[in-house]
Design a protein around this motif. Structure first.
Motif, mmCIF file in Angstrom:
data_model
loop_
_atom_site.group_PDB
_atom_site.id
_atom_site.type_symbol
_atom_site.label_atom_id
_atom_site.label_comp_id
_atom_site.label_asym_id
_atom_site.label_seq_id
_atom_site.Cartn_x
_atom_site.Cartn_y
_atom_site.Cartn_z
ATOM 1 N N GLN A 148 0.835 -1.203 0.000
ATOM 2 C CA GLN A 148 0.000 0.000 0.000
ATOM 3 C C GLN A 148 0.867 1.249 0.000
ATOM 4 O OE1 GLN A 148 -3.073 0.466 -0.446
ATOM 5 N NE2 GLN A 148 -4.032 -1.524 -0.125
ATOM 6 N N ALA A 149 1.963 1.206 0.773
ATOM 7 C CA ALA A 149 2.802 2.394 0.883
ATOM 8 C C ALA A 149 3.604 2.642 -0.391
ATOM 9 C CB ALA A 149 3.729 2.274 2.096
ATOM 10 N N PHE A 150 4.295 1.606 -0.860
ATOM 11 C CA PHE A 150 5.277 1.850 -1.914
ATOM 12 C C PHE A 150 4.797 1.485 -3.312
ATOM 13 C CE2 PHE A 150 7.727 1.788 1.980
ATOM 14 C CZ PHE A 150 8.480 2.946 1.828
ATOM 15 N N ASN A 151 3.804 0.613 -3.456
ATOM 16 C CA ASN A 151 3.273 0.326 -4.788
ATOM 17 C C ASN A 151 2.049 1.182 -5.088
ATOM 18 O OD1 ASN A 151 5.236 -1.582 -4.702
ATOM 19 N ND2 ASN A 151 3.900 -3.351 -4.955
ATOM 20 N N ASN A 152 1.169 1.354 -4.092
ATOM 21 C CA ASN A 152 -0.036 2.142 -4.322
ATOM 22 C C ASN A 152 0.104 3.576 -3.824
ATOM 23 O OD1 ASN A 152 -0.877 -0.339 -5.103
ATOM 24 N ND2 ASN A 152 -2.389 -0.611 -3.473
ATOM 25 N N SER A 153 1.244 3.836 -3.152
ATOM 26 C CA SER A 153 1.564 5.168 -2.640
ATOM 27 C C SER A 153 0.515 5.687 -1.647
ATOM 28 C CB SER A 153 1.793 6.111 -3.827
ATOM 29 O OG SER A 153 1.136 7.306 -3.732
ATOM 30 N N GLN A 154 -0.213 4.768 -1.000
ATOM 31 C CA GLN A 154 -1.238 5.148 -0.013
ATOM 32 C C GLN A 154 -0.659 5.047 1.399
ATOM 33 O OE1 GLN A 154 -4.175 6.232 -0.626
ATOM 34 N NE2 GLN A 154 -5.034 5.331 -2.473
ATOM 35 N N LEU A 155 0.061 6.086 1.817
ATOM 36 C CA LEU A 155 0.713 6.013 3.135
ATOM 37 C C LEU A 155 -0.292 5.912 4.268
ATOM 38 C CD1 LEU A 155 3.724 8.483 2.918
ATOM 39 C CD2 LEU A 155 3.587 6.066 2.393
ATOM 40 N N GLY A 156 -1.407 6.626 4.141
ATOM 41 C CA GLY A 156 -2.407 6.624 5.206
ATOM 42 C C GLY A 156 -2.997 5.228 5.396
ATOM 43 N N VAL A 157 -3.398 4.607 4.285
ATOM 44 C CA VAL A 157 -3.975 3.258 4.349
ATOM 45 C C VAL A 157 -2.950 2.282 4.906
ATOM 46 C CG1 VAL A 157 -5.001 1.392 3.002
ATOM 47 C CG2 VAL A 157 -5.474 3.763 2.392
ATOM 48 N N ALA A 158 -1.700 2.398 4.419
ATOM 49 C CA ALA A 158 -0.639 1.496 4.882
ATOM 50 C C ALA A 158 -0.481 1.601 6.395
ATOM 51 C CB ALA A 158 0.670 1.838 4.188
ATOM 52 N N ALA A 159 -0.462 2.835 6.895
ATOM 53 C CA ALA A 159 -0.286 3.033 8.341
ATOM 54 C C ALA A 159 -1.453 2.414 9.112
ATOM 55 C CB ALA A 159 -0.172 4.522 8.652
ATOM 56 N N ALA A 160 -2.676 2.560 8.575
ATOM 57 C CA ALA A 160 -3.841 1.995 9.259
ATOM 58 C C ALA A 160 -3.738 0.461 9.329
ATOM 59 C CB ALA A 160 -5.120 2.420 8.546
ATOM 60 N N ILE A 161 -3.326 -0.165 8.214
ATOM 61 C CA ILE A 161 -3.163 -1.625 8.224
ATOM 62 C C ILE A 161 -2.125 -2.027 9.266
ATOM 63 C CG2 ILE A 161 -2.492 -3.657 6.864
ATOM 64 C CD1 ILE A 161 -3.313 -2.109 4.366
ATOM 65 N N GLY A 162 -1.013 -1.270 9.280
ATOM 66 C CA GLY A 162 0.047 -1.580 10.236
ATOM 67 C C GLY A 162 -0.439 -1.480 11.670
ATOM 68 N N MET A 163 -1.250 -0.464 11.959
ATOM 69 C CA MET A 163 -1.772 -0.294 13.318
ATOM 70 C C MET A 163 -2.667 -1.463 13.705
ATOM 71 S SD MET A 163 -0.598 2.273 14.816
ATOM 72 C CE MET A 163 0.710 3.283 14.183
ATOM 73 N N LEU A 164 -3.530 -1.883 12.771
ATOM 74 C CA LEU A 164 -4.412 -3.017 13.076
ATOM 75 C C LEU A 164 -3.585 -4.283 13.300
ATOM 76 C CD1 LEU A 164 -7.342 -2.358 10.571
ATOM 77 C CD2 LEU A 164 -7.354 -2.073 13.052
#
Lengths: 315, 278
Positions: free
Chosen positions: A272-288
């Motif tokens: 999500q972070a580096f292929n889709n460039s969605q840092l916010g979504v990536a962080a949310a997944i990481g938190m969960l």
């Protein structure tokens, strides 16, 4: 356990000598531990809080400071989507297989190595070596072993009349191949720890049961296993939380594929972070994912407490 | 009874052989692949016996055609830096946790444990922006700093349990005699926990030597790459011959394995005295 208790009591605990018991405030411990604590605050806590902050934004990779707050939208979308739960399930499957296989193989290896036999030193050296092999080298050799047309895995299955498999290209085999490579790498750690514990089993415990006429299986069940259980529980916890966050070996072997078959939570975060460039979504997944690790750790401590209580009652 | 014991020994020997082969095969395959010409490799007829006469040729290609030795030196810098910095902080922190009671001890202990749960993949983005702000991107020092955050808590736990297990009386009398806590730690405690320090050193060294994610994300300049990044860059590219790639893997693996085997006994006794004691 009972033979253990006296030594534990004799070991001086963290208490200062009684005379100083009227505690005067001392800076000394803070000076000693302060650097390490500040260090972790700077390099772990601050980034974690920053990640938490990111998870409430729609930040993009190419404009990392230009996100706006969108409340719980990332979380709502994740919890409402099948893809997130699939990555949770993949993580649990990967973790379960890795932990069970490495604990079993590691314990068996420790028992085998604990007794004398010709060639033991060599066998032991070879059996612990995988732990020292750098992950990237592990990945290279396993990719080559699993290679579709020239790999030795397919050469072996063909020779056995089973035909060829797409070890890293067939979604049905991706998880299996990743677990095998992981287990190969991490089992020596289990073996070393169990071996260390085995060597601390007091000899008179064995003697006592032998005098009582117990066979080797019941010696194992009644004496060795209870002695090993605390160790196995700790190693099991470590293996579990390490599996939750393991990234490199999966990412470099399959990149999460084939067709998401090995997309665990951390792989999902990275994609999500580096292929889709969605840092916010990536962080949310990481938190969960972090919440999931915390739940597992909490379960572990409850089990540990209950086991300690039982031991206390038996003693 | 004797027959049964013989049988047990036989089964054990067979198991040992099987486990040794399983553990050894991928290692052997790295060596074997490095020693086989690439065209033979892709014809699917890889020999089972490595042709060591090719070793000089293979390694000279590795050193002239790729900057692999440079990457190895960078890895060594990162690994030694991580080990030194981690042990320095871990020893002092472990001593405080083991020998003192103080306000905030519990939360601090939890902080050290909790870092074991943090996925690097989650922290890499915020750390990237932190490092950009501090001017630490593209620097090997930066990698030392970030690796230490993950390696130091492990070293700290190993050392704390080791210090827990040594008697306090000597330190007490030294303290009454007016020795400073720091000199007590240096002169009396550190020598006693030397095996655990060795175990902690090996484990932190491996963290620095192996680390891939931060190294790849933070360092762009190819000549500043570490060996893990360099080696991974060979995956999926076809301009470097496969035997050269595997000789690189071999060169990257050997120091870690040799170092580990030399320290193996210390690691076992360090772990015995350490956190995972039964």
């Amino acid at each position: 356990m009972t033979t253990h208790a006296p030594t534990r009591d004799r070991i001086p605990t963290a208490d200062p000598p009684p005379r100083n018991k009227r505690r005067r405030f001392s800076w000394t411990p803070y000076l000693f531990i302060g650097l390490a604590v500040l260090y972790l605050v700077l390099f772990a806590v601050v980034p974690l809080l920053k990640g938490l902050d990111l998870s409430f934004t729609d930040t993009r990779l190419l404009n990392p400071t230009g996100g706006t707050y969108i409340g719980f939208e990332n979380y709502e979308r994740l919890l409402g989507s099948g893809a997130f739960f699939k990555s949770v399930l993949t993580t649990l499957v990967y973790t379960a297989f890795t932990v069970v296989a490495s604990l079993t193989l590691g314990t068996i290896s420790a028992f085998v190595i604990n007794r004398k036999f010709p060639g033991r030193t060599l066998a032991r050296a070879v059996m612990v070596m995988p732990w020292a092999v750098p992950t990237v080298a592990v990945v290279l050799v396993f990719r080559w072993i699993y290679n579709d047309s020239s790999g030795v895995a397919n050469a072996a299955t063909t020779a056995l009349g089973l035909g060829e498999r797409g070890w890293l290209t067939d979604p049905d085999y991706g998880m299996f191949s990743v677990v095998v490579a992981t287990v190969w790498k991490v089992t020596p750690f289990v073996m070393l720890v169990v071996l260390a514990a085995l060597q601390s089993v007091p000899e008179d415990l064995y003697e006592a049961t032998r005098v009582d006429g117990a066979g080797s299986y019941s010696t194992f069940k009644l004496v060795v296993l209870p002695f090993l259980m605390p160790t196995l529980r700790v190693v099991g916890l470590l293996m579990t939380i390490w599996s939750f966050r393991r990234f490199e070996i999966i990412w470099l072997l399959t990149g999460g594929g084939p067709v998401d078959a090995t997309t665990t939570i951390v792989i999902d975060v990275y994609r999500q972070a580096f292929n889709n460039s969605q840092l916010g979504v990536a962080a949310a997944i990481g938190m969960l994912g972090l919440v999931l690790s915390l739940i597992v750790t909490a379960i572990y401590f409850v089990l540990e407490l209950r086991a300690n209580k039982q031991n206390g009652a038996n003693a | 009874m004797i027959g049964r014991r013989r049988l047990g020994t036989g089964i054990r020997a067979l198991l040992a052989l099987l486990l040794t082969c399983l553990a050894g095969f991928p290692l052997y395959w790295i060596i074997n692949t490095a020693m086989t010409p690439t065209d033979v490799l892709f014809q699917g007829g890889q020999n089972l016996v490595p042709d060591f006469s090719r070793s000089l040729q293979v390694f000279s290609v590795l050193t002239t055609d790729t900057p692999f030795l440079r990457w190895m030196a960078n890895s060594a810098f990162v690994a030694f830096g991580t080990t030194l910095l981690s042990l320095l902080m871990a020893t002092m922190g472990a001593y405080a946790l083991s020998r003192y009671k103080f306000v905030g001890k519990g939360p601090m202990g939890f902080l050290f444990f909790a870092t074991q749960m943090l996925p690097e993949a989650l922290l890499v983005v915020p750390l990237y922006s932190l490092f950009a702000a501090l001017g630490l991107l593209n620097q090997l020092h930066g990698l030392v700093l970030v690796n230490t955050a993950f390696a130091m808590p492990v070293a700290l736990f190993i050392l704390k349990s080791a210090i827990d297990n040594i008697p306090y009386e000597l330190e007490e009398s030294a303290r009454v005699d007016g020795c400073s806590p720091l000199s007590i730690l240096q002169v009396m405690v550190v020598p006693l926990v030397a095996p655990s320090m060795a175990a902690a050193a090996v484990i932190t060294f491996f963290d620095g030597w192996n680390e891939y994610l931060f190294a790849t994300t933070f360092i762009e300049d190819r000549s500043s790459w570490v060996a893990s990044t360099g080696l991974a860059s060979f995956i999926g590219e076809f301009s470097t011959p496969l035997d050269t790639v595997f000789s690189a893997a071999l060169v990257f693996t050997i120091p870690a394995v040799v170092f580990f085997l030399l320290m193996q006994r210390k690691i076992v006794s360090g772990l015995t005295a350490g956190s995972v004691k039964g």
